[in-house]
Design a protein around this motif. Structure first.
Motif, PDB file in Angstrom:
ATOM      1  N   ALA A  28      56.144  28.843 -23.205  1.00  0.00           N
ATOM      2  CA  ALA A  28      56.151  27.472 -22.684  1.00  0.00           C
ATOM      3  C   ALA A  28      57.368  26.700 -23.194  1.00  0.00           C
ATOM      4  O   ALA A  28      58.033  25.990 -22.419  1.00  0.00           O
ATOM      5  CB  ALA A  28      54.860  26.758 -23.095  1.00  0.00           C
TER       6      ALA A  28
ATOM      7  N   ARG B  46      64.721  25.102 -18.320  1.00  0.00           N
ATOM      8  CA  ARG B  46      64.807  24.149 -17.211  1.00  0.00           C
ATOM      9  C   ARG B  46      65.751  23.003 -17.571  1.00  0.00           C
ATOM     10  O   ARG B  46      66.525  22.526 -16.732  1.00  0.00           O
ATOM     11  CB  ARG B  46      63.424  23.607 -16.880  1.00  0.00           C
ATOM     12  CG  ARG B  46      63.407  22.640 -15.699  1.00  0.00           C
ATOM     13  CD  ARG B  46      61.993  22.216 -15.346  1.00  0.00           C
ATOM     14  NE  ARG B  46      61.983  21.242 -14.266  1.00  0.00           N
ATOM     15  CZ  ARG B  46      62.041  21.546 -12.984  1.00  0.00           C
ATOM     16  NH1 ARG B  46      62.109  22.817 -12.621  1.00  0.00           N
ATOM     17  NH2 ARG B  46      62.036  20.610 -12.056  1.00  0.00           N
TER      18      ARG B  46
ATOM     19  N   VAL C 269      60.506  25.310 -20.668  1.00  0.00           N
ATOM     20  CA  VAL C 269      60.954  23.912 -20.588  1.00  0.00           C
ATOM     21  C   VAL C 269      62.414  23.799 -21.017  1.00  0.00           C
ATOM     22  O   VAL C 269      63.212  23.094 -20.383  1.00  0.00           O
ATOM     23  CB  VAL C 269      60.059  23.012 -21.460  1.00  0.00           C
ATOM     24  CG1 VAL C 269      60.613  21.589 -21.504  1.00  0.00           C
ATOM     25  CG2 VAL C 269      58.643  23.007 -20.925  1.00  0.00           C
TER      26      VAL C 269
END
Length: 378
Positions: free
Chosen positions: A175, A182, A179
Motif C-alpha cells: 500500500a 502514484r 501510493v
C-alpha cells in the motif's frame, strides 16, 4: 553486432564464470576454506562488474525517460539485484538475521555512504548544491514509516502470532509503495525533480565545449544514451540479472565455506549483498555530484533506501509465510539507534534545499561508525 559484443564483454566474462562455477563447484569446495574464499571473492568482483552493466543500461533507459522515472528505473534495477541475491542466499544460509542485516546495511550504505561521499566531494568542488527539498522530506518520512513497521515493531510481536503480522507487513508495504509510486510518476512528480540552469549540470570542461581526457561532455553522453535502442537495454538488463542470480548461488556456497569458523563478523554476508547492489549506485551518484546534480544523488540514495525496505520486506516475508520458517526482522538496539540518528541527521541536513561539504561529512562519519560497529560484531 561485434561492437555490442565488445561493449558487453563483462557479461560474457560473467557467463564464463557461471559455467566454470557450475563445472568445478564441488572440486573447489573440497579444496578447503582458503580456495573457497578466493573463489567467493572472484565471483563477488564478477557480480559487481555485471551489476555495473545492468546499471549502465538502466541509466540509458533513465536518460530516455528523464526524472523522476529515470532514477526510479535505476533504484529498481539495483533492488532487483539485491532481492534476487538475498533470496538465493537465504536458501543456503543458516543466519535468521540475514534479511534484517542486509536491509539495515543497505540503508547505511545508501543514506550515509552515498549521500555522505557525494555531498562531501560535490560540496568541495561546487560549494552548496541545490535540490528539491520536497523529495528529501517525502523519502525521509516514508523510510522512517517503512522501517518502523517492518523492523522495529516486530520486536513486540509474540512469536506465536508472527504470521499474522507478517501478512499485515506485506499489505502495508504494498500500500505504501502503491501510493508513493502514484505520487512519483503522477501528479506530484515535481517533488522528485529540479530545474537546473543550462550549465549547472555540466562538467567544467563540457561547458567550455571540450572534455577532459577520457571524459565526454554530458550532452554527448545523453545523445549516446538516446541512440542506444531501448529494447537492447531491456534485454541486457534481464540477461544480466539472470547471470547475477546464477553467480550468486555459487558465491553463497563458496562464501559459507570460506567464512565457516573464521570468526568473521556475523553481518559480513549482509554487508556483501548490500555492497554489491549499491556499487553501481555509488558510481552514478558520485558522477551526478561532480556534475552539480544533487537532485539525482538524493533520488538515488533515498530512493534506493526506500525501495530496499519497501520492496525487499514483502518479498522476503512472503517467502517466510510460504515456507513456514520465520526469520528475525526486529533490529538490535545498536541498529535501531544508528537508523534513528541517520534519519534525524538526514531530516535536518536535507531540509533546506542545499547540501554542502559539512553535511556530507556528518553522514560520512556515520557511515564510518557503521563500518566500525560491523567489524566489532555489533
Amino acid at each position: 553486432m561485434m561492437s555490442l559484443v565488445k561493449q558487453e564483454s563483462f557479461l560474457l566474462i560473467a557467463f564464463g564464470f557461471a559455467v566454470l562455477s557450475y563445472l568445478f563447484e564441488h572440486t573447489l569446495l573440497e579444496q578447503g576454506q582458503f580456495v573457497s574464499m578466493i573463489a567467493a571473492c572472484a565471483l563477488i568482483v564478477v557480480i559487481v562488474m555485471t551489476s555495473t552493466r545492468v546499471a549502465h543500461h538502466a541509466e540509458v533507459l533513465a536518460h530516455k525517460v528523464g526524472d523522476p522515472y529515470g532514477t526510479m528505473i535505476l533504484t529498481l534495477s539495483a533492488v532487483a539485484v539485491e532481492v534476487l541475491i538475498l533470496a538465493i542466499m537465504m536458501g543456503s544460509s543458516t543466519s535468521p538475521t540475514l534479511v534484517r542485516d542486509t536491509i539495515y546495511s543497505a540503508v547505511m550504505l545508501d543514506i550515509n555512504g552515498i549521500i555522505g561521499l557525494a555531498a562531501l566531494i560535490g560540496g568541495i568542488r561546487h560549494g552548496e548544491q541545490p535540490y528539491n527539498d520536497d523529495s528529501s522530506r517525502t523519502y525521509s518520512a516514508m523510510i522512517l514509516t517503512a522501517m518502523g513497521i517492518s523492523m522495529i515493531v516486530p520486536e513486540f510481536i509474540p512469536e506465536a502470532k508472527w504470521h499474522y503480522y507478517s501478512a499485515f507487513t506485506i499489505a502495508a508495504m504494498i500500500a505504501l509503495y502503491a501510493v508513493f509510486l502514484r505520487m512519483q510518476v503522477g501528479t506530484h512528480s515535481y517533488f522528485f525533480s529540479y530545474s537546473y540552469t543550462r550549465t549547472s549540470g555540466a562538467p567544467v570542461s563540457a561547458s567550455k565545449g571540450a572534455a577532459t581526457a577520457g571524459q565526454k561532455p554530458e550532452a554527448a553522453q545523453q545523445r549516446e544514451a538516446r541512440n542506444e535502442p531501448a529494447s537492447v537495454s531491456i534485454a541486457i538488463i534481464l540477461i544480466g540479472v539472470l547471470i547475477i542470480g546464477f553467480l550468486a548461488e555459487f558465491m553463497s556456497a563458496f562464501l559459507n565455506e570460506g567464512l565457516e569458523g573464521s570468526g568473521a563478523p556475523p553481518a559480513l554476508m549482509a554487508v556483501v549483498v548490500a555492497s554489491i547492489s549499491a556499487a553501481p549506485e555509488i558510481l552514478t551518484a558520485l558522477r551526478a555530484a561532480l556534475k552539480n546534480r544533487m537532485q539525482s544523488v538524493v533520488n538515488i540514495a533515498m530512493g534506493a533506501s526506500l525501495s530496499t525496505v519497501i520492496l525487499t520486506v514483502p518479498v522476503m516475508e512472503a517467502i517466510a509465510l510460504y515456507t513456514g520458517q520465520p526469520f528475525i526482522m526486529a533490529m538490535t538496539p545498536v541498529q535501531t539507534v544508528m537508523v534513528a540518528i541517520t534519519l534525524v541527521v538526514a531530516a535536518i541536513n536535507l531540509n533546506d534545499g542545499q547540501t554542502n561539504a559539512i553535511e556530507g561529512m556528518t553522514h560520512f562519519v556515520l557511515f564510518a561508525t557503521f563500518v566500525m560497529l560491523t567489524f566489532l560484531g555489533l
